[in-house]
Design a protein around this motif. Structure first.
Motif, short mmCIF file in Angstrom:
data_model
loop_
_atom_site.label_atom_id
_atom_site.label_comp_id
_atom_site.label_asym_id
_atom_site.label_seq_id
_atom_site.Cartn_x
_atom_site.Cartn_y
_atom_site.Cartn_z
N HIS A 1 23.12 44.66 39.33
CA HIS A 1 23.76 43.39 39.68
C HIS A 1 22.69 42.51 40.28
O HIS A 1 22.03 42.88 41.26
CB HIS A 1 24.89 43.61 40.69
CG HIS A 1 25.70 42.38 40.95
ND1 HIS A 1 26.77 42.02 40.17
CD2 HIS A 1 25.59 41.40 41.90
CE1 HIS A 1 27.29 40.90 40.61
NE2 HIS A 1 26.58 40.50 41.67
N THR B 1 22.47 50.47 46.59
CA THR B 1 21.94 49.16 46.95
C THR B 1 20.44 49.12 46.68
O THR B 1 19.76 50.16 46.64
CB THR B 1 22.19 48.84 48.42
OG1 THR B 1 21.42 49.74 49.24
CG2 THR B 1 23.67 48.95 48.77
N ALA B 2 19.91 47.91 46.51
CA ALA B 2 18.49 47.75 46.27
C ALA B 2 17.68 48.25 47.46
O ALA B 2 16.58 48.81 47.29
CB ALA B 2 18.17 46.29 45.99
N GLU B 3 18.21 48.07 48.67
CA GLU B 3 17.49 48.55 49.86
C GLU B 3 17.44 50.06 49.90
O GLU B 3 16.45 50.65 50.33
CB GLU B 3 18.15 47.98 51.13
CG GLU B 3 18.04 46.47 51.26
CD GLU B 3 16.60 45.99 51.12
OE1 GLU B 3 15.71 46.57 51.80
OE2 GLU B 3 16.35 45.06 50.34
N GLN C 1 17.55 38.32 41.79
CA GLN C 1 17.07 39.48 42.52
C GLN C 1 18.11 40.60 42.41
O GLN C 1 19.31 40.36 42.53
CB GLN C 1 16.83 39.14 43.99
CG GLN C 1 15.77 38.08 44.21
CD GLN C 1 14.40 38.52 43.76
OE1 GLN C 1 13.92 39.60 44.13
NE2 GLN C 1 13.75 37.69 42.94
N ASP D 1 23.88 53.65 50.37
CA ASP D 1 23.70 52.39 51.09
C ASP D 1 23.15 52.72 52.48
O ASP D 1 23.69 53.58 53.19
CB ASP D 1 25.05 51.68 51.20
CG ASP D 1 24.96 50.30 51.83
OD1 ASP D 1 23.96 50.00 52.50
OD2 ASP D 1 25.91 49.52 51.66
N ASP E 1 20.52 43.27 43.47
CA ASP E 1 21.29 43.51 44.69
C ASP E 1 21.77 44.96 44.77
O ASP E 1 21.76 45.58 45.83
CB ASP E 1 22.47 42.54 44.73
CG ASP E 1 23.40 42.81 45.89
OD1 ASP E 1 24.53 43.28 45.66
OD2 ASP E 1 22.99 42.56 47.04
N ARG E 2 22.20 45.50 43.63
CA ARG E 2 22.70 46.88 43.58
C ARG E 2 22.56 47.41 42.16
O ARG E 2 22.36 46.65 41.20
CB ARG E 2 24.16 46.94 44.04
CG ARG E 2 25.13 46.07 43.27
CD ARG E 2 26.52 46.11 43.91
NE ARG E 2 27.51 45.32 43.20
CZ ARG E 2 27.75 44.02 43.46
NH1 ARG E 2 27.08 43.39 44.41
NH2 ARG E 2 28.68 43.37 42.76
N ASP F 1 21.56 38.68 41.88
CA ASP F 1 22.14 37.54 42.59
C ASP F 1 21.71 36.22 41.95
O ASP F 1 21.05 36.21 40.89
CB ASP F 1 21.79 37.59 44.08
CG ASP F 1 20.29 37.55 44.33
OD1 ASP F 1 19.53 37.08 43.45
OD2 ASP F 1 19.86 37.98 45.42
#
Length: 456
Positions: free
Chosen positions: A383, A412-414, A389, A342, A391-392, A385
């Motif tokens: 996962h 996380t996606a980021e 999209q 993350d 999210d993780r 949302d």
């Protein structure tokens, strides 16, 4: 006109010191940081509290047991076999199952050494000096454990697969450093002999005979350290209902072609990478000079696409019930104990007054040596949302059960966008336009390019 060197004079250093002690937060940080790991001190309690290993879209069933590559660099093999075993477990109604990582490791070592020796021939024919950048790069690490997806394809298509019970681990599988030291020493010695023969005007036949002689020693060393796989085997197993079954005698190649390929055809999988450097366009295909593991085998090919596309096809594959092999830089923004990848898990500015690891763009990190793919793992869940999209993502690692959620990580996606570099999915999830990129003639990157870094 040359620029004046920036000398650290006494007065300047004294100013640094005064500025340091003027801020009492620096003193507090120093007091604790001289006793405790600075990465542990930088952890964000709030971010950890808000992180849950829960996902709303998973593959049908994850593989058992959780694997452990131990002190070896075989993550790329473990990750691939962890993906491939999933349809086998389902088809044969198994409680748990592992394919032999040691079997592919054996053949990769043999092939990789032969590939290196042939690279020495190639570079000598190109008149590359022994102390030039290319030859020096090859000699620095003549054989390592790490690899890329196309290397897996080469091994499986040539040698097939077998269950782990039929070729279990050895000491040098689990702790490969000593065997690698032995091989590297001999390979550098062999490289000198090859170059000397070529310099004396040795024919192609002479060079080939020398390599064949050298490879007899390589085969003996690897065989002593890892054992030598049988040409055929019989796989006996119990299914979930405790019923006995037997497959074989069968060769590893037949085992793959007959029993695994209909469930997981490795030739139907494609590898997409994301390299955002300005010099490397998206929608182009790349390869790396002197990179590979099997002479005459498939080259390592990189279809370069935006990271958003990689995330999208990963989610499509998971939703379709198929896990995803991927390569990333696992050491950045990683709270290993809790298994959290993350961008916000560490707050370095709070402790150090400056940020690290994400201060530059992904492209600049590649360009300046701050980032590269280092590790391969498997996505087994995502996962999404309310806007559909991602999210993780849930990650199956190969470091045992001690870290994370019994060995599984949360990404996380980021984090994916910053530190993931390649994914492998079935070509049915890829658009026609992206697939057609593979038909291009690859642009050749230098051997030392970061995209050639091997996952280990």
């Amino acid at each position: 006109m040359s620029s004046k060197p920036a000398v650290l004079g006494k007065d300047l250093v004294e100013n640094f010191k005064k500025a340091f002690f003027k801020d009492e937060k620096n003193i507090l940080a120093q007091n604790v940081c001289t006793k405790i790991d600075p990465f542990e001190l930088s952890l964000s309690r709030k971010q950890i509290e808000e992180t849950q290993h829960v996902f709303n879209t998973k593959i049908d069933a994850e593989g058992k047991p959780l694997t452990n590559q131990k002190r070896s660099g075989r993550c790329w093999l473990f990750a691939a076999l962890n993906v491939i075993r999933l349809p086998i477990i389902k088809h044969f109604n198994l409680e748990d199952f592992e394919l032999s990582q040691g079997y592919l490791f054996f053949w990769d070592k043999i092939e990789r050494c032969n590939f290196f020796l042939n690279n020495i021939v190639e570079t000598a024919r190109r008149n590359e000096p022994v102390d030039g950048r290319l030859t020096s790069f090859l000699l620095y690490d003549p054989t390592c454990d790490g690899g890329q997806w196309d290397m897996i394809v080469n091994l499986i298509n040539k040698y097939g697969l077998m269950p782990k019970k039929n070729f279990p681990e050895s000491f040098s599988c689990e702790m490969s450093d000593r065997m690698n030291q032995i091989l590297k020493s001999k390979l550098r010695e062999f490289a000198r002999a090859i170059r000397e023969l070529i310099q004396k005007g040795g024919s192609d036949g002479d060079v080939q005979s020398l390599i064949e002689e050298q490879m007899t020693h390589v085969y003996r060393i690897v065989g002593i350290c890892l054992g030598i796989p049988s040409e055929s085997f019989t796989w006996n197993y119990y299914d979930k209902n405790k019923a006995f079954h037997s497959v074989g005698p069968i060769t590893p190649k037949e085992f793959y072609d007959v029993h695994i390929k209909p469930l997981y055809n490795i030739d139907d999988k494609v590898c997409l990478v994301t390299d955002p450097r300005a010099t490397n366009e998206y929608g182009k295909v790349y390869t790396v000079d002197c990179l590979g593991n099997v002479v005459g085998g498939r080259r390592c090919i990189y279809n370069n696409q935006p990271v958003e596309l990689l995330l999208d096809v990963t989610a499509k594959s998971i939703k379709d019930g198929e896990a995803v092999w991927f390569g990333c830089e696992v050491g950045k923004r990683n709270y290993a104990k809790a298994g959290i990848l993350d961008l916000k898990v560490h707050n370095f500015p709070l402790l150090l007054g400056v940020d690290i690891q994400t201060s530059m763009s992904k492209g600049d990190r590649l360009l300046y040596g701050e980032s590269a793919m280092t590790h391969a793992m498997v996505f087994t869940a995502v996962h999404v949302d309310e806007k559909d999209q991602v999210d993780r993502l849930r990650v199956e690692n190969s470091w045992g059960e001690e870290r994370g959620d019994k060995g599984y990580l949360l990404m996380t996606a980021e984090w994916f966008k910053e530190f993931t570099f390649e994914v492998v999915v079935d070509k049915k999830h890829i658009s026609k336009e992206v697939l057609e990129v593979f038909n291009q003639e690859p642009i050749v990157l230098p051997a030392w390019d970061p995209m050639g870094t091997l996952a280990c």
